[in-house]
Design an enzyme around this catalytic site. Sequence first.
Site, PDB file in Angstrom:
ATOM      1  N   SER A 223       3.141  -1.978  10.420  1.00 22.12           N
ATOM      2  CA  SER A 223       4.591  -2.043  10.641  1.00 22.12           C
ATOM      3  C   SER A 223       5.171  -3.427  10.360  1.00 22.12           C
ATOM      4  O   SER A 223       6.139  -3.833  10.989  1.00 22.12           O
ATOM      5  CB  SER A 223       4.957  -1.560  12.057  1.00 22.12           C
ATOM      6  OG  SER A 223       4.569  -0.203  12.227  1.00 22.12           O
TER       7      SER A 223
ATOM      8  N   GLU B 124      -6.991   4.870   7.726  1.00 27.27           N
ATOM      9  CA  GLU B 124      -6.811   6.303   7.422  1.00 27.27           C
ATOM     10  C   GLU B 124      -8.059   6.876   6.768  1.00 27.27           C
ATOM     11  O   GLU B 124      -8.403   8.041   6.983  1.00 27.27           O
ATOM     12  CB  GLU B 124      -5.559   6.478   6.542  1.00 27.27           C
ATOM     13  CG  GLU B 124      -4.290   6.280   7.371  1.00 27.27           C
ATOM     14  CD  GLU B 124      -3.097   5.692   6.621  1.00 27.27           C
ATOM     15  OE1 GLU B 124      -3.068   5.752   5.380  1.00 27.27           O
ATOM     16  OE2 GLU B 124      -2.199   5.157   7.299  1.00 27.27           O
TER      17      GLU B 124
ATOM     18  N   HIS C 277      -9.662   1.343   4.798  1.00 30.45           N
ATOM     19  CA  HIS C 277      -8.382   1.526   5.498  1.00 30.45           C
ATOM     20  C   HIS C 277      -8.596   2.457   6.689  1.00 30.45           C
ATOM     21  O   HIS C 277      -9.397   3.393   6.622  1.00 30.45           O
ATOM     22  CB  HIS C 277      -7.338   2.101   4.538  1.00 30.45           C
ATOM     23  CG  HIS C 277      -5.960   2.084   5.121  1.00 30.45           C
ATOM     24  ND1 HIS C 277      -5.536   3.043   6.000  1.00 30.45           N
ATOM     25  CD2 HIS C 277      -4.941   1.205   4.994  1.00 30.45           C
ATOM     26  CE1 HIS C 277      -4.284   2.741   6.380  1.00 30.45           C
ATOM     27  NE2 HIS C 277      -3.913   1.637   5.780  1.00 30.45           N
TER      28      HIS C 277
ATOM     29  N   GLY D 171       2.719  -1.058   4.297  1.00 30.33           N
ATOM     30  CA  GLY D 171       2.812   0.356   3.928  1.00 30.33           C
ATOM     31  C   GLY D 171       4.256   0.746   3.693  1.00 30.33           C
ATOM     32  O   GLY D 171       4.823   0.537   2.617  1.00 30.33           O
TER      33      GLY D 171
ATOM     34  N   LYS E 212       0.159   4.221  -0.310  1.00 30.17           N
ATOM     35  CA  LYS E 212      -0.503   5.428   0.228  1.00 30.17           C
ATOM     36  C   LYS E 212      -0.231   6.608  -0.707  1.00 30.17           C
ATOM     37  O   LYS E 212      -0.177   6.411  -1.927  1.00 30.17           O
ATOM     38  CB  LYS E 212      -0.037   5.682   1.666  1.00 30.17           C
ATOM     39  CG  LYS E 212      -0.168   4.431   2.540  1.00 30.17           C
ATOM     40  CD  LYS E 212      -0.063   4.686   3.999  1.00 30.17           C
ATOM     41  CE  LYS E 212      -0.179   3.358   4.735  1.00 30.17           C
ATOM     42  NZ  LYS E 212      -0.217   3.510   6.179  1.00 30.17           N
TER      43      LYS E 212
ATOM     44  N   GLU F 166      -5.611  -4.786  10.593  1.00 28.24           N
ATOM     45  CA  GLU F 166      -4.565  -3.799  10.845  1.00 28.24           C
ATOM     46  C   GLU F 166      -4.868  -3.056  12.145  1.00 28.24           C
ATOM     47  O   GLU F 166      -5.671  -2.111  12.147  1.00 28.24           O
ATOM     48  CB  GLU F 166      -4.513  -2.784   9.699  1.00 28.24           C
ATOM     49  CG  GLU F 166      -4.221  -3.384   8.345  1.00 28.24           C
ATOM     50  CD  GLU F 166      -3.676  -2.340   7.383  1.00 28.24           C
ATOM     51  OE1 GLU F 166      -2.519  -2.464   6.973  1.00 28.24           O
ATOM     52  OE2 GLU F 166      -4.404  -1.384   7.072  1.00 28.24           O
TER      53      GLU F 166
ATOM     54  N   GLY G 110       2.166   2.395  10.690  1.00 31.24           N
ATOM     55  CA  GLY G 110       3.107   3.497  10.508  1.00 31.24           C
ATOM     56  C   GLY G 110       3.822   3.928  11.777  1.00 31.24           C
ATOM     57  O   GLY G 110       4.455   4.974  11.811  1.00 31.24           O
TER      58      GLY G 110
ATOM     59  N   ASN H  17       0.875  -1.180   0.000  1.00 30.20           N
ATOM     60  CA  ASN H  17       0.000   0.000   0.000  1.00 30.20           C
ATOM     61  C   ASN H  17       0.910   1.227   0.000  1.00 30.20           C
ATOM     62  O   ASN H  17       1.463   1.591   1.035  1.00 30.20           O
ATOM     63  CB  ASN H  17      -0.891  -0.028   1.252  1.00 30.20           C
ATOM     64  CG  ASN H  17      -1.711   1.238   1.404  1.00 30.20           C
ATOM     65  OD1 ASN H  17      -1.819   2.036   0.470  1.00 30.20           O
ATOM     66  ND2 ASN H  17      -2.304   1.423   2.588  1.00 30.20           N
TER      67      ASN H  17
END
Length: 248
Positions: free
Chosen positions: A211, A96, A94, A232, A11, A166, A172, A9
């Site tokens: 992570s 985010e 997701h 990510g 992003k 996740e 992150g 991903n």
Amino acid sequence: MRQTIVVGNWKMNASKETVNTLVLGVLEGMPDVKSEVIVCVPYPYLCQVEALVAHSQLKIGAQDLNVNASGAFTGEVSADMLKDFGSEYVIVGHSERRSLYGESDEMVAEKVQVALDNGLTPLFCIGELLEEREAGDTETVVARQINAVIKRVGIEVFKNIIIAYEPVWAIGTGVTATPQQAQDTHAYIREILAQSDADIAQSTPILYGGSMNSGNADELIACEDIDGGLIGGASLKSDDFLRICKVG
Ligand code: PGA
């Protein structure tokens, strides 16, 4: 036996130059990879990636979609547009999108449905916040997120869905869930699916994200109910990403 799936991903990280270097680097290592590998690309680079991955086993995904087919939705992108540029997958829900753009469980469920209706495989993301984990609510949260989708689309279509667990506190942050924490939640996710259909619970791929990197992917993917990763930061360097792809 579920196949290992590794998803990058990116992003909102890309330029024409970095996309070229990254994709060519990944393609170079692909002959040694047995896992299914997907890269989820920011919209403007889908066309470039489509050309780069032609005739390879590397698959393309997008990071979101709009639920409408076309029309006056300034700034939005439809499922058909994604398919026009070779996308076969799309990330939906997701954390985010949920936290920064206010996507509710119901909105996420609608996006899952639209993706499926249009022949895209949803990479359906779920996961709890740190405060929810600390309050002992992890299972309640993931059950709620999954049941919202089952309620809307039914359990049968989970044959065409990939779940990504996740934990939000691991995304992150450099703090990865321990293999035991991740395995426990993955097993619980299968239990929720099994309440509707035991076979589908066993066949649905459940990826871990948060992570994951080339140093911890082995241990995580070795867990019984972890079928791969949604990556990510570590998907932005071809060497790191390939090391994870080769775990499966
Ligand atoms: P991360 O992101 O690997 O950088 O933690 C994972 C994700 O958000 O999908």
